[in-house]
Design an enzyme around this catalytic site. Sequence first.
Site, PDB file in Angstrom:
ATOM      1  N   ASP A   1      -7.366  -7.904   4.140  1.00 20.55           N
ATOM      2  CA  ASP A   1      -6.554  -8.759   3.281  1.00 20.55           C
ATOM      3  C   ASP A   1      -6.029  -9.993   3.992  1.00 20.55           C
ATOM      4  O   ASP A   1      -5.503 -10.905   3.339  1.00 20.55           O
ATOM      5  CB  ASP A   1      -5.366  -7.969   2.721  1.00 20.55           C
ATOM      6  CG  ASP A   1      -5.789  -6.974   1.657  1.00 20.55           C
ATOM      7  OD1 ASP A   1      -6.779  -7.228   0.953  1.00 20.55           O
ATOM      8  OD2 ASP A   1      -5.121  -5.926   1.536  1.00 20.55           O
TER       9      ASP A   1
ATOM     10  N   SER B   1     -13.692   1.464   2.520  1.00 27.11           N
ATOM     11  CA  SER B   1     -12.720   1.142   1.478  1.00 27.11           C
ATOM     12  C   SER B   1     -11.644   2.211   1.427  1.00 27.11           C
ATOM     13  O   SER B   1     -11.903   3.361   1.067  1.00 27.11           O
ATOM     14  CB  SER B   1     -13.400   1.042   0.106  1.00 27.11           C
ATOM     15  OG  SER B   1     -12.428   0.931  -0.923  1.00 27.11           O
TER      16      SER B   1
ATOM     17  N   GLY C   1      -5.560  -4.058  -8.342  1.00 24.22           N
ATOM     18  CA  GLY C   1      -6.752  -3.252  -8.110  1.00 24.22           C
ATOM     19  C   GLY C   1      -6.421  -1.955  -7.411  1.00 24.22           C
ATOM     20  O   GLY C   1      -6.991  -0.898  -7.720  1.00 24.22           O
TER      21      GLY C   1
ATOM     22  N   SER D   1       0.830  -1.208   0.000  1.00 25.78           N
ATOM     23  CA  SER D   1       0.000   0.000   0.000  1.00 25.78           C
ATOM     24  C   SER D   1       0.867   1.262   0.000  1.00 25.78           C
ATOM     25  O   SER D   1       0.612   2.218  -0.740  1.00 25.78           O
ATOM     26  CB  SER D   1      -0.914   0.007   1.224  1.00 25.78           C
ATOM     27  OG  SER D   1      -1.839  -1.055   1.179  1.00 25.78           O
TER      28      SER D   1
END
Length: 444
Positions: free
Chosen positions: A320, A168, A95, A23
Site C-alpha cells: 500500500d 494476498s 475492499g 487492517s
Amino acid sequence: MTQLSSHKANALTGRLRVPGDKSISHRSLIMGTLALGESRISGLLEGEDVLDTAKAMRALGADIRRDEAGDWRVIGVGVGGLCQPDTALDMGNSGTGARLVMGLVATTPHSVTFTGDASLSSRPMKRVTDPLTKFGASFHGAKDMTLPLTVSGIEDPLPIEYEVPVASAQVKSAILLAALNTPGKTTVIEKTPTRDHTERMFEHFGVEIAITPHGKNTAITVTGQPELTARDMVVPTDPSSAAFPTIAALITPGSDILIENVGMNPSRTGIYTTLQEMGGDVSFVNERLECGESVADIRVRYSPLNGVTVPQDRAPSMIDEYPILCIAASFATGETVMRGLEELRVKESDRISVMVAGLQAAGVQVVEHDDGMTITGQTSIPGGALVKTHLDHRIAMSFLTLGMASDQPVTVDDGRVIETSFPGFRDLMNGLGAHITDQIKDPA
C-alpha cells in the site's frame, strides 16, 4: 467534489499521532462480533472504510457502539451466531472489509448481498470467491465477480487446504475467517509471507492456530468452531498512514517530526526499511508490545535521498505504500526501480498507471512497466498539476505530499476520498507546517 491544493511548505515540525491501523481495526470489529461477551476497542480508526465494517457487523447481529471516552464496545454473537441481515451490506470503498466479511458469511446458512461505491464495484472479487466455493459456498453476480454480489453460505461447510496463488493477506484472511465456523482443520499455504494481523488476532482471542513450515512455504492451520470469549484490544496507529508525514518530512528541508504509537508489525514495515536504505533519517524509539503487535514512535528528519532498487520480495510488506514511495523517489538522486507490483493494478485504482500519469503531469521522470515503474529523481519538481485521484485515497494523499516540496502547487481533483482511511489528514499536516487549502467546492 472538493479539490485540494498543496503548496510548498516550510519545515515540518512537531509531534503527531496518525489514525488507528485500518487492517487491525477491521479485524477487531469482526473478532469482537465472533466472541461472546463485550470486547472493548481503543484506538479504532474512525474512517469510512472501518465504519462500513462496523455497520456490516451490526447487520449480522453484533451490538456495536462508541462510548463517551472514544472507545468502541462490541457485544458479540459468537462463532456460528451470525444473523441473516435484512438488507444488502454496503461496504462503501473498502475492499478489505468486503473480502473479509465474504469469508465470514461463506460458512453460515445465510444469503448475503454485498454492494459498494463505484470504485469498489469495479474491483475483482474472484480471487476470494474461488477458494470460498471450496467450503461449499456459492456466489451469484457478474461473470467477473464484481459487486453487487450475493453470497449463498453453506450450512455444513467442509474444511479445506488451499495454496494461495498470489501474495494476498485479504485472500488468506477471508479463508481463515471462513474456517472459524467450519468443523475440523483448515489450512492455508502461503508461498510468500503477507501481513499476519489475522493470525495475531486469532491468537489474542484464543483460536487454535498453528503456523508451520510446508516445504519452502508456510502452512497456517486453524481448528474450527471454537468458543471465543471477549477480549479488550488496543489498535496501534497505522504504519501506512504514518508513511505520508514520514515522507513529507524527508523531502521538506528543515523538517523534524515524531510520529507516536505506530504499529511496527514486521509484515508492514518494508517502507521504513526502504527509506532507510535510501538514506532517510528514520529511527524508532520507545519500542514495545501491545496486544501481540510491535509498536514504536518514529523520529523523522529531512534527508537527501538516493535511488534504490526495491527488492521484489519486499512488496507484500509495503504494497500500500508504493504510491507514497513514488514521491520520495521523485526527489532522490538516481533511479528508483519498483517491480513485482502487479497487485497494484487491482487496488482502489490501477495505482501504477494512475501514479505514472500524475507524476508525469507534475514533471517527474517516470517509466511505466507492466509490474511497476522506474523513477529518475530530480532536485526540483515543477508541480503545477491537477491530478485525477480515481476515488483513491492513497493517490490523493501522495500527490498532496508531492505539493509540499514541488515548485508549484499540486492539486487533487477530490480530497473527500481521504476520509476513508485518514480522517483529519489536512488539518494534521497543516498543524506541522504544511499548506493544504480548498481549491474548489462543488456540491455536485
